[in-house]
Write a protein that holds these residues in place. Structure first.
Motif, mmCIF file in Angstrom:
data_model
loop_
_atom_site.group_PDB
_atom_site.id
_atom_site.type_symbol
_atom_site.label_atom_id
_atom_site.label_comp_id
_atom_site.label_asym_id
_atom_site.label_seq_id
_atom_site.Cartn_x
_atom_site.Cartn_y
_atom_site.Cartn_z
ATOM 1 N N GLU A 177 3.626 -8.958 -23.910
ATOM 2 C CA GLU A 177 3.012 -9.495 -22.743
ATOM 3 C C GLU A 177 1.497 -9.690 -22.778
ATOM 4 O O GLU A 177 0.763 -9.993 -22.137
ATOM 5 C CB GLU A 177 3.109 -8.527 -21.560
ATOM 6 C CG GLU A 177 4.647 -8.436 -21.203
ATOM 7 C CD GLU A 177 5.076 -9.475 -20.622
ATOM 8 O OE1 GLU A 177 4.439 -10.397 -20.220
ATOM 9 O OE2 GLU A 177 6.459 -9.830 -20.818
ATOM 10 N N GLY A 178 1.028 -9.415 -24.114
ATOM 11 C CA GLY A 178 -0.519 -9.191 -24.550
ATOM 12 C C GLY A 178 -1.297 -8.227 -23.637
ATOM 13 O O GLY A 178 -2.628 -8.700 -23.234
ATOM 14 N N ILE A 179 -0.838 -7.054 -23.360
ATOM 15 C CA ILE A 179 -1.428 -6.284 -22.573
ATOM 16 C C ILE A 179 -1.866 -4.976 -23.281
ATOM 17 O O ILE A 179 -0.979 -4.709 -24.469
ATOM 18 C CB ILE A 179 -0.726 -5.721 -21.347
ATOM 19 C CG1 ILE A 179 0.513 -4.898 -21.591
ATOM 20 C CG2 ILE A 179 -0.428 -6.883 -20.427
ATOM 21 C CD1 ILE A 179 1.331 -4.145 -20.479
ATOM 22 N N PRO B 121 7.080 -13.595 -16.743
ATOM 23 C CA PRO B 121 5.524 -13.860 -17.502
ATOM 24 C C PRO B 121 4.398 -13.869 -16.143
ATOM 25 O O PRO B 121 4.324 -14.359 -15.435
ATOM 26 C CB PRO B 121 5.591 -15.180 -18.237
ATOM 27 C CG PRO B 121 7.194 -15.299 -18.126
ATOM 28 C CD PRO B 121 7.896 -14.602 -17.199
ATOM 29 N N GLY B 122 3.347 -12.989 -16.887
ATOM 30 C CA GLY B 122 2.070 -12.621 -15.857
ATOM 31 C C GLY B 122 2.273 -11.477 -15.010
ATOM 32 O O GLY B 122 1.404 -11.230 -14.421
ATOM 33 N N LEU C 285 -2.388 -5.107 -14.614
ATOM 34 C CA LEU C 285 -3.315 -4.281 -15.320
ATOM 35 C C LEU C 285 -4.566 -4.987 -14.773
ATOM 36 O O LEU C 285 -5.523 -3.917 -14.786
ATOM 37 C CB LEU C 285 -3.130 -4.548 -16.865
ATOM 38 C CG LEU C 285 -4.156 -4.179 -17.815
ATOM 39 C CD1 LEU C 285 -4.180 -2.688 -17.907
ATOM 40 C CD2 LEU C 285 -3.759 -4.751 -19.385
ATOM 41 N N GLU C 286 -5.035 -6.130 -14.730
ATOM 42 C CA GLU C 286 -6.087 -6.699 -14.487
ATOM 43 C C GLU C 286 -6.387 -6.061 -12.913
ATOM 44 O O GLU C 286 -7.618 -5.560 -12.851
ATOM 45 C CB GLU C 286 -5.993 -8.048 -14.100
ATOM 46 C CG GLU C 286 -7.276 -8.999 -13.510
ATOM 47 C CD GLU C 286 -7.053 -10.402 -13.296
ATOM 48 O OE1 GLU C 286 -8.069 -10.990 -12.980
ATOM 49 O OE2 GLU C 286 -5.935 -10.916 -13.312
ATOM 50 N N TRP C 287 -5.547 -5.822 -12.053
ATOM 51 C CA TRP C 287 -6.128 -5.045 -10.612
ATOM 52 C C TRP C 287 -6.251 -3.676 -11.115
ATOM 53 O O TRP C 287 -7.339 -3.188 -10.466
ATOM 54 C CB TRP C 287 -4.701 -5.222 -9.769
ATOM 55 C CG TRP C 287 -5.017 -4.583 -8.715
ATOM 56 C CD1 TRP C 287 -5.749 -5.074 -7.496
ATOM 57 C CD2 TRP C 287 -4.611 -3.334 -8.257
ATOM 58 N NE1 TRP C 287 -5.592 -3.911 -6.555
ATOM 59 C CE2 TRP C 287 -5.075 -2.867 -6.953
ATOM 60 C CE3 TRP C 287 -4.017 -2.002 -9.006
ATOM 61 C CZ2 TRP C 287 -5.054 -1.634 -6.375
ATOM 62 C CZ3 TRP C 287 -4.080 -0.962 -8.445
ATOM 63 C CH2 TRP C 287 -4.377 -0.691 -6.870
ATOM 64 N N ALA C 288 -5.681 -2.952 -12.035
ATOM 65 C CA ALA C 288 -5.865 -1.668 -12.320
ATOM 66 C C ALA C 288 -7.277 -1.366 -12.830
ATOM 67 O O ALA C 288 -7.992 -0.691 -12.536
ATOM 68 C CB ALA C 288 -4.770 -1.130 -13.227
ATOM 69 N N ALA D 219 -9.614 -3.209 -12.591
ATOM 70 C CA ALA D 219 -10.792 -3.698 -11.475
ATOM 71 C C ALA D 219 -10.919 -2.507 -10.492
ATOM 72 O O ALA D 219 -12.180 -2.402 -9.828
ATOM 73 C CB ALA D 219 -10.419 -4.733 -10.451
ATOM 74 N N ASN D 220 -10.000 -1.622 -10.461
ATOM 75 C CA ASN D 220 -10.120 -0.436 -9.477
ATOM 76 C C ASN D 220 -9.980 0.778 -10.223
ATOM 77 O O ASN D 220 -9.653 1.905 -9.185
ATOM 78 C CB ASN D 220 -8.933 -0.590 -8.287
ATOM 79 C CG ASN D 220 -8.809 -1.949 -7.511
ATOM 80 O OD1 ASN D 220 -9.660 -1.835 -6.776
ATOM 81 N ND2 ASN D 220 -8.150 -2.910 -7.850
ATOM 82 N N ASP D 221 -10.442 0.968 -11.313
ATOM 83 C CA ASP D 221 -10.492 2.220 -12.050
ATOM 84 C C ASP D 221 -9.086 3.118 -12.066
ATOM 85 O O ASP D 221 -9.289 4.237 -11.729
ATOM 86 C CB ASP D 221 -11.412 2.865 -11.460
ATOM 87 C CG ASP D 221 -12.944 2.392 -11.880
ATOM 88 O OD1 ASP D 221 -12.973 1.668 -12.790
ATOM 89 O OD2 ASP D 221 -13.884 2.176 -10.856
ATOM 90 N N VAL D 222 -8.012 2.284 -12.061
ATOM 91 C CA VAL D 222 -6.744 3.180 -11.916
ATOM 92 C C VAL D 222 -6.232 3.039 -13.338
ATOM 93 O O VAL D 222 -6.199 1.952 -14.074
ATOM 94 C CB VAL D 222 -5.907 2.262 -11.004
ATOM 95 C CG1 VAL D 222 -4.317 2.817 -11.065
ATOM 96 C CG2 VAL D 222 -6.313 2.128 -9.459
ATOM 97 N N VAL D 223 -5.659 4.235 -13.628
ATOM 98 C CA VAL D 223 -4.998 4.290 -15.225
ATOM 99 C C VAL D 223 -3.729 3.762 -15.172
ATOM 100 O O VAL D 223 -2.936 3.872 -14.291
ATOM 101 C CB VAL D 223 -4.959 5.550 -15.576
ATOM 102 C CG1 VAL D 223 -4.276 5.864 -16.869
ATOM 103 C CG2 VAL D 223 -6.388 6.600 -15.391
ATOM 104 N N PHE D 224 -3.810 2.606 -16.207
ATOM 105 C CA PHE D 224 -2.458 1.849 -16.348
ATOM 106 C C PHE D 224 -1.700 2.513 -17.479
ATOM 107 O O PHE D 224 -1.932 2.510 -18.645
ATOM 108 C CB PHE D 224 -2.812 0.532 -16.624
ATOM 109 C CG PHE D 224 -1.542 -0.471 -16.723
ATOM 110 C CD1 PHE D 224 -1.339 -1.267 -15.697
ATOM 111 C CD2 PHE D 224 -0.797 -0.468 -17.871
ATOM 112 C CE1 PHE D 224 -0.103 -2.179 -15.771
ATOM 113 C CE2 PHE D 224 0.626 -1.342 -18.058
ATOM 114 C CZ PHE D 224 0.821 -2.196 -16.891
#
Length: 453
Positions: free
Chosen positions: A287-289, A249-250, A256-259, A261-266
């Motif tokens: 996962e709530g994403i 978990p997490g 996703l949070e990092w992606a 913040a860095n304009d990376v497609v998840f």
């Protein structure tokens, strides 16, 4: 080859086949052996098979071979026939479409069913932002297009996949896939600008939390690739061929949070996890994403070849007109099958059924694990559950035991699949139309196989 007589199609999930395990001959029987001999002469050796039978019918929770053996299906065509084989809604829709037309090529002369499938995908996938979808034929083809779209949108080239990943057998997707044999060995060189990061693998991570595992992966990406060069990260929310690994978990939210913040497609590869398989429409929901792009296939169309890329409108619309498509992409037969399959998931309670199947699988397999230290882990969600087999003294992967167990199950009329980077995982992917009785019987065969092994 003569085939056995079979009953007519039934209701709510497949043919009215007797829902029973029945062995008339050894497996393979003589008629199946005839087909296998013909296969050896006509089909490329690289096209392997899991169980040596010649299937003539399937439905509910069984497949029937040409010798009359009825085999419990714990594979569902690798998670394809979630709504059951020969689902009546799918059969009716495809039959009607056959009588109308079989093909025009959507990019030449479009038709409503393609648009309707896109509308459904845009509504069902996580997130309430504007979305667009494009349809293709296979999971690998959809993965290739998702990467292509992400590169075009970001004007960057690098892509990161993860340890133990499986994304397909085409050139780019082989590069994304982690496992060498049988998927990659001797087939290179592979597409450039593909990199790999560490996955969260709770059994073998030494106690790392999801956040800690994500920090490890992010550090690797930043040091080895650089966020400024990265178009996309692609990940299976629960790994399929890699061994049904459920990240701690997490882990996924942190990536996703990092992606973002860095304009990376998840990109979430939900080819195996999508369409109710895990007890939700998509595994990302657990996962709530909300991924930027979701790739789907397998369970989307009740057994007909169809896949899709669904994503944020600004990402999907970045490709120029004519940049996406294909001759057979979004074939009308597959599109009406998908609409019927989605209706079955919704109207026949199959997503809730996946949760019920998961309760049985996890409960009974955990009971086996308590009694047998060779089962190192039981993991998965819904109707996507696996056991990892290990040396109880060292924890080392035991692929030989997995192979013996699978062979025993097949000989006893239960179809299971092996997987995992180390080849030591037995996975259960039953159709969501399987009965409790068949499911429990199949697990009892596995229990006996473990005892004998």
């Amino acid at each position: 080859m003569t085939i056995v007589d079979l009953p007519a199609t039934g209701t709510a999930g497949g043919p009215a086949l007797p829902q029973e395990r029945r062995l008339v001959t050894a497996i393979p029987g003589p008629r199946s052996q005839e087909l296998l001999a013909r296969k050896a002469e006509a089909v490329a050796k690289g096209v392997g098979t899991t169980i040596p039978v010649s299937v003539v019918a399937a439905g509910g929770g069984v497949i029937v071979d040409a010798d009359g053996n009825s085999i419990i299906d714990l594979g569902s065509g690798i998670a394809v026939t979630g709504v059951g084989n020969s689902n009546p809604r799918v059969v009716e829709a495809v039959t009607a479409q056959l009588n109308a037309f079989t093909h025009t090529c959507f990019t030449v002369a479009p038709y409503e069913s393609y648009v309707a499938v896109a509308e459904q995908l845009n509504a069902l996938t996580p997130g309430d932002h504007p979305k667009r979808s494009a349809l293709f034929n296979s999971g690998a083809e959809a993965v290739e297009n998702a990467v292509k779209i992400a590169r075009h949108f970001t004007k960057r080239q690098a892509v990161v996949a993860f340890d133990h990943a499986y994304h397909g057998r085409t050139n780019l997707t082989m590069g994304l896939t982690a496992k060498n044999i049988p998927y990659k060995s001797g087939f290179g060189p592979f597409a450039p600008e593909v990199y790999r990061a560490s996955l969260s693998y709770p059994l073998r991570d030494g106690g790392l939390s999801g956040r800690e595992a994500a920090d490890r992966a992010i550090s690797q990406i930043e040091k080895q690739v650089g966020a400024e060069n990265l178009a996309a990260i692609i990940i299976e929310p629960i790994q399929g061929e890699g061994g049904f690994i459920v990240p701690a978990p997490g882990f996924l939210p942190a990536l996703l949070e990092w992606a973002r913040a860095n304009d990376v497609v998840f990109i979430a590869d939900e080819v195996q996890t999508g369409f109710g398989r895990t007890g939700a429409w998509f595994a990302s929901e657990h996962e709530g994403i909300v991924p930027d792009v979701i790739v789907t296939a397998k369970g989307i169309a009740g057994g007909l070849p169809l896949s899709a890329v669904t994503g944020r409108a600004e990402i999907m619309d970045s490709a120029m007109a004519g940049g996406l498509g294909g001759t057979y992409a979004g074939n009308p037969l597959a599109c009406v099958a998908a609409l019927a399959a989605i209706e079955s998931y919704e109207q026949d309670g199959l997503i809730e059924r996946a949760k019920e199947i998961g309760t049985i699988l996890i409960g009974r397999l955990n009971a086996l694990r308590t009694a047998d230290p060779r089962i190192g882990d039981v993991r998965g969600r819904g109707a996507m559950v696996a056991i990892e087999l290990v040396d109880p003294a060292t924890g080392a992967p035991d692929a030989a035991l997995a192979n013996r167990l699978a062979a025993y199950a097949h000989a006893e009329g239960v179809l299971v699949l092996t997987c995992g980077t180390y080849g030591n995982v037995i996975r259960c992917l039953p159709p969501l139309t399987i009965s409790d009785a068949l499911l429990v019987e199949g697990l009892e065969v596995l229990r006996e196989g473990l005892r004998r092994a």
